[in-house]
Write a protein that holds these residues in place. Structure first.
Motif, PDB file in Angstrom:
ATOM      1  N   TYR A 153       3.721   6.648   4.703  1.00 38.28           N
ATOM      2  CA  TYR A 153       3.080   5.454   4.150  1.00 38.28           C
ATOM      3  C   TYR A 153       2.797   4.422   5.232  1.00 38.28           C
ATOM      4  CZ  TYR A 153       2.113   1.685   0.844  1.00 38.28           C
ATOM      5  OH  TYR A 153       1.508   0.674   0.150  1.00 38.28           O
TER       6      TYR A 153
ATOM      7  N   GLU B  57      -1.016  -3.397  -3.832  1.00 38.61           N
ATOM      8  CA  GLU B  57      -0.048  -3.836  -4.837  1.00 38.61           C
ATOM      9  C   GLU B  57       0.158  -5.350  -4.810  1.00 38.61           C
ATOM     10  OE1 GLU B  57       4.171  -2.272  -6.741  1.00 38.61           O
ATOM     11  OE2 GLU B  57       3.754  -1.960  -4.630  1.00 38.61           O
TER      12      GLU B  57
ATOM     13  N   ASP C 111       1.572   1.296 -10.330  1.00 35.27           N
ATOM     14  CA  ASP C 111       1.201   1.683  -8.977  1.00 35.27           C
ATOM     15  C   ASP C 111       2.422   2.208  -8.241  1.00 35.27           C
ATOM     16  OD1 ASP C 111      -1.474   0.926  -9.198  1.00 35.27           O
ATOM     17  OD2 ASP C 111      -1.032  -1.145  -8.645  1.00 35.27           O
ATOM     18  N   ARG C 112       2.229   3.188  -7.407  1.00 33.66           N
ATOM     19  CA  ARG C 112       3.341   3.708  -6.609  1.00 33.66           C
ATOM     20  C   ARG C 112       3.687   2.707  -5.511  1.00 33.66           C
ATOM     21  NH1 ARG C 112       1.309   9.297  -4.501  1.00 33.66           N
ATOM     22  NH2 ARG C 112       3.413   9.403  -3.602  1.00 33.66           N
ATOM     23  N   GLU C 113       4.956   2.577  -5.236  1.00 32.51           N
ATOM     24  CA  GLU C 113       5.420   1.656  -4.206  1.00 32.51           C
ATOM     25  C   GLU C 113       5.541   2.332  -2.844  1.00 32.51           C
ATOM     26  OE1 GLU C 113       9.064   0.025  -5.545  1.00 32.51           O
ATOM     27  OE2 GLU C 113       8.183  -1.072  -7.232  1.00 32.51           O
ATOM     28  N   ASN C 114       5.508   3.644  -2.818  1.00 31.58           N
ATOM     29  CA  ASN C 114       5.604   4.400  -1.572  1.00 31.58           C
ATOM     30  C   ASN C 114       5.036   5.792  -1.803  1.00 31.58           C
ATOM     31  OD1 ASN C 114       7.847   6.108  -2.625  1.00 31.58           O
ATOM     32  ND2 ASN C 114       8.962   4.155  -2.544  1.00 31.58           N
TER      33      ASN C 114
ATOM     34  N   ARG D 284      -1.566  -0.626   3.460  1.00 30.45           N
ATOM     35  CA  ARG D 284      -0.192  -0.790   2.977  1.00 30.45           C
ATOM     36  C   ARG D 284       0.232  -2.258   2.866  1.00 30.45           C
ATOM     37  NH1 ARG D 284      -0.013   0.413   8.285  1.00 30.45           N
ATOM     38  NH2 ARG D 284       1.347  -0.842   9.640  1.00 30.45           N
TER      39      ARG D 284
END
Length: 252
Positions: A125, A135, A44-47, A131
Motif C-alpha cells: 500500500y 478515504e 472502503d478498505r483501509e489497507n 494513499r
C-alpha cells in the motif's frame, strides 16, 4: 478442511491440523482472500493486507508442502508477502456461487486460465500514489492523469503484477498484427492529410484509441518470442502501456 473463521482468525490447533493434512498429500490447495469484514460495497478498505490468519495459514502449509497452490478470492489488489513460497496462485476475483466448480475445472486442467488483471497490483500500500488522499471526506485527485498503471509506468516503480498480467497453462504469440495495424493506420492517416506523424499528439492519440486493432490479431499457441518493434509496441498498448508502446514502435 476449515482453518480460519469468517473474519480470518486462526488458532494454533487449526494451523497444526492444516500442516498435518498438507504433509500427507502431493499438492495442497489453500483458499484465502478478503472476507466480508475486509471488503464490502458499504465501506472502503483501509489497507491492502489479507487477514493475518490467512497469511499464517499459507505460510504454515507451504512450509511442509512445496506444491502449495493458493486460491485467492477478493475484488481488488492485495499484499501477498508469501508469493515466492507457493507454487502457484489462482486469482478468482469474486467468482460467485459457481466459483467452486470453476476453480475445480481450472485446478484440474479441464479449463485453461486465461484471465488478465484489470488493475495494477503494487507490492504494498505504501507504493500507491493516492494513499495520502484516499478515504478522506473530501477526496482530492492529486494524481492528475497518472492514475493506476500510468503512475507506475511514469515513476518506473516496481509492481507485484502489472495491469493486464495473467498466466496460462501454455504460451502464446500473436500473428498478422502488422497487417491489421497498417490498415487501421492508413484509415486514420486519411484524416490527417495522409501523414503518419507520431509526433502529432492528436494523430497519436487517435491511433492509440483504436485499441481493437491489436486485439484483432490471430492468436496461436507457440511459445515463440517477438522481436519486431511494432509488435512489441502494439502489445504494450493493448495492455494499457501507451507511452511504452509508442517508444517501442519508434525504436526508443
Amino acid at each position: 478442511m476449515a482453518c480460519c473463521d469468517a473474519d480470518g482468525n486462526v488458532t494454533e490447533e487449526s494451523l497444526k491440523a492444516a500442516k498435518e493434512a498438507a504433509a500427507k498429500h502431493e499438492i495442497a490447495v489453500v483458499v484465502a482472500g478478503l472476507p466480508d469484514a475486509y471488503e464490502s460495497e458499504a465501506l472502503d478498505r483501509e489497507n491492502m493486507m489479507l487477514p493475518k490468519g490467512h497469511n499464517r495459514m499459507i505460510e504454515a502449509v507451504s512450509s511442509v508442502n512445496d506444491n502449495t497452490v493458493v486460491l485467492l478470492l477478493g475484488g481488488s489488489a492485495m499484499e501477498i508477502p508469501w508469493e515466492e513460497k507457493v507454487k502457484a496462485i489462482l486469482y478468482m476475483g469474486l467468482s460467485g456461487q459457481a466459483g467452486g466448480e470453476a476453480a475445480y475445472n481450472l485446478l484440474t486442467g479441464k479449463a485453461v486460465p486465461s484471465g488478465k488483471l484489470t488493475e495494477t497490483w503494487p507490492l504494498s500500500y505504501q507504493d500507491v500514489a493516492s494513499r495520502e488522499t484516499f478515504e478522506k471526506k473530501n477526496v482530492e485527485y492529486r494524481e492528475g492523469i497518472y492514475v493506476g498503471y500510468r503512475y507506475y509506468d511514469k515513476a518506473d516503480k516496481e509492481v507485484r503484477y502489472p495491469f493486464g498480467y495473467g498466466l496460462s497453462y501454455t504460451t502464446f504469440a500473436y500473428s498478422d498484427m502488422k497487417i491489421q495495424y497498417k490498415v487501421t493506420e492508413n484509415i486514420i492517416a486519411k484524416s490527417y492529410g495522409g501523414k503518419k506523424d507520431m509526433s502529432n499528439p492528436s494523430y497519436r492519440m487517435t491511433l492509440i484509441c483504436a485499441v481493437d486493432c491489436p486485439l484483432r490479431a490471430a492468436v496461436i499457441n507457440s511459445g515463440g518470442t517477438m522481436n519486431d518493434s511494432l509488435a512489441k509496441g502494439l502489445l504494450q498498448m493493448a495492455n494499457g502501456h501507451y507511452l511504452k508502446g509508442i517508444a517501442a514502435m519508434l525504436g526508443k
